[in-house]
Design an enzyme around this catalytic site. Structure first.
Site, PDB file in Angstrom:
ATOM      1  N   PHE A   1      49.678  46.264  33.860  1.00 19.17           N
ATOM      2  CA  PHE A   1      49.357  45.221  32.888  1.00 19.17           C
ATOM      3  C   PHE A   1      50.071  43.922  33.247  1.00 19.17           C
ATOM      4  O   PHE A   1      49.479  42.835  33.249  1.00 19.17           O
ATOM      5  CB  PHE A   1      49.733  45.700  31.485  1.00 19.17           C
ATOM      6  CG  PHE A   1      49.356  44.763  30.362  1.00 19.17           C
ATOM      7  CD1 PHE A   1      48.151  44.084  30.351  1.00 19.17           C
ATOM      8  CD2 PHE A   1      50.210  44.588  29.291  1.00 19.17           C
ATOM      9  CE1 PHE A   1      47.807  43.240  29.296  1.00 19.17           C
ATOM     10  CE2 PHE A   1      49.877  43.754  28.230  1.00 19.17           C
ATOM     11  CZ  PHE A   1      48.668  43.074  28.243  1.00 19.17           C
TER      12      PHE A   1
ATOM     13  N   HIS B   1      50.768  39.713  24.588  1.00 17.48           N
ATOM     14  CA  HIS B   1      49.554  39.875  25.383  1.00 17.48           C
ATOM     15  C   HIS B   1      49.670  38.980  26.612  1.00 17.48           C
ATOM     16  O   HIS B   1      49.260  39.357  27.690  1.00 17.48           O
ATOM     17  CB  HIS B   1      48.306  39.537  24.583  1.00 17.48           C
ATOM     18  CG  HIS B   1      47.037  39.799  25.332  1.00 17.48           C
ATOM     19  ND1 HIS B   1      45.806  39.692  24.770  1.00 17.48           N
ATOM     20  CD2 HIS B   1      46.805  40.164  26.613  1.00 17.48           C
ATOM     21  CE1 HIS B   1      44.875  39.965  25.671  1.00 17.48           C
ATOM     22  NE2 HIS B   1      45.470  40.258  26.801  1.00 17.48           N
TER      23      HIS B   1
ATOM     24  N   HIS C   1      47.198  34.723  35.009  1.00 15.76           N
ATOM     25  CA  HIS C   1      47.760  33.561  34.309  1.00 15.76           C
ATOM     26  C   HIS C   1      49.039  33.027  34.943  1.00 15.76           C
ATOM     27  O   HIS C   1      49.234  31.822  35.022  1.00 15.76           O
ATOM     28  CB  HIS C   1      48.027  33.913  32.847  1.00 15.76           C
ATOM     29  CG  HIS C   1      46.817  34.381  32.117  1.00 15.76           C
ATOM     30  ND1 HIS C   1      45.778  33.551  31.784  1.00 15.76           N
ATOM     31  CD2 HIS C   1      46.472  35.618  31.669  1.00 15.76           C
ATOM     32  CE1 HIS C   1      44.848  34.245  31.150  1.00 15.76           C
ATOM     33  NE2 HIS C   1      45.237  35.502  31.076  1.00 15.76           N
TER      34      HIS C   1
ATOM     35  N   GLU D   1      48.366  40.336  34.260  1.00 15.16           N
ATOM     36  CA  GLU D   1      48.651  39.082  33.550  1.00 15.16           C
ATOM     37  C   GLU D   1      49.238  38.031  34.486  1.00 15.16           C
ATOM     38  O   GLU D   1      48.899  36.851  34.408  1.00 15.16           O
ATOM     39  CB  GLU D   1      49.596  39.336  32.367  1.00 15.16           C
ATOM     40  CG  GLU D   1      48.918  40.036  31.204  1.00 15.16           C
ATOM     41  CD  GLU D   1      47.789  39.217  30.578  1.00 15.16           C
ATOM     42  OE1 GLU D   1      48.016  38.063  30.189  1.00 15.16           O
ATOM     43  OE2 GLU D   1      46.668  39.743  30.489  1.00 15.16           O
TER      44      GLU D   1
END
Length: 180
Positions: A80, A32, A88, A84
């Site tokens: 995705f 994830h 992050h 991310e």
């Protein structure tokens, strides 16, 4: 420190609000994210003022990431990864550039593959068998030497049963994510 988060796609898909025709309920834990964190607020930092995602990942790494870090909800892997990284990865640029961030994430997934760790401890998905939180934590800690955080989600509502049966059974939870 960094939090390495692996998700169980069948739970992610079951609880998703995204259109189900895009779901990929793979039967193995996938990445994830790799999230920079701090001890006073583990959800921070995020959305830092760093360099935004660039499509510069090598073809070899892209092939690896499609296996370890797929978008199981919408089916758009690149989108995705971009999300991310921008949320992050930009906060980890003092430690990793974009290529290093994704390469390190894949390496961690390969070294600490939760699917394999649990399977080696005879903990496998089942419609009838359940495991305790401590069984799962123990199996992971034995390999990683770190106590993981398990994020679970309530099992979707079941049909009403006889009142005498309801009070004695614990409410089942679905394993969603493993964080270490």
């Amino acid at each position: 420190y960094f939090q390495f988060v692996q998700q169980w796609p069948p739970t992610t898909c079951r609880l998703s609000t995204k259109p189900s025709n895009k779901h990929r309920p793979l039967q193995n834990f996938t990445i994830h994210g790799l999230w920079p964190s701090n001890y006073s607020n583990p959800k921070m930092p995020s959305n830092c003022a760093g360099s935004q995602f660039k499509k510069i990942l090598s073809p070899k790494l892209l092939t690896k990431l499609k296996r370890s870090w797929p978008d199981v909800e919408k089916g758009n892997d690149t989108e995705f990864w971009e999300s991310e990284w921008n949320k992050h990865g930009t906060c980890s640029e003092q430690t990793f550039n974009q290529m290093q961030y994704f390469k390190r994430s894949h390496e961690m997934w390969s070294s600490y593959n939760i699917t394999h760790i649990l399977k080696n401890a005879s903990i496998v998905p089942s419609a009838t068998q359940t495991w305790t939180y401590s069984d799962i934590v123990s199996a992971i800690k034995t390999v990683t030497q770190t106590t993981p955080l398990l994020r679970c989600k309530p099992y979707p509502a079941q049909p009403k049963s006889h009142p005498a049966q309801r009070k004695s059974l614990p409410k089942p939870q679905l394993l969603h994510e493993v964080v270490f």
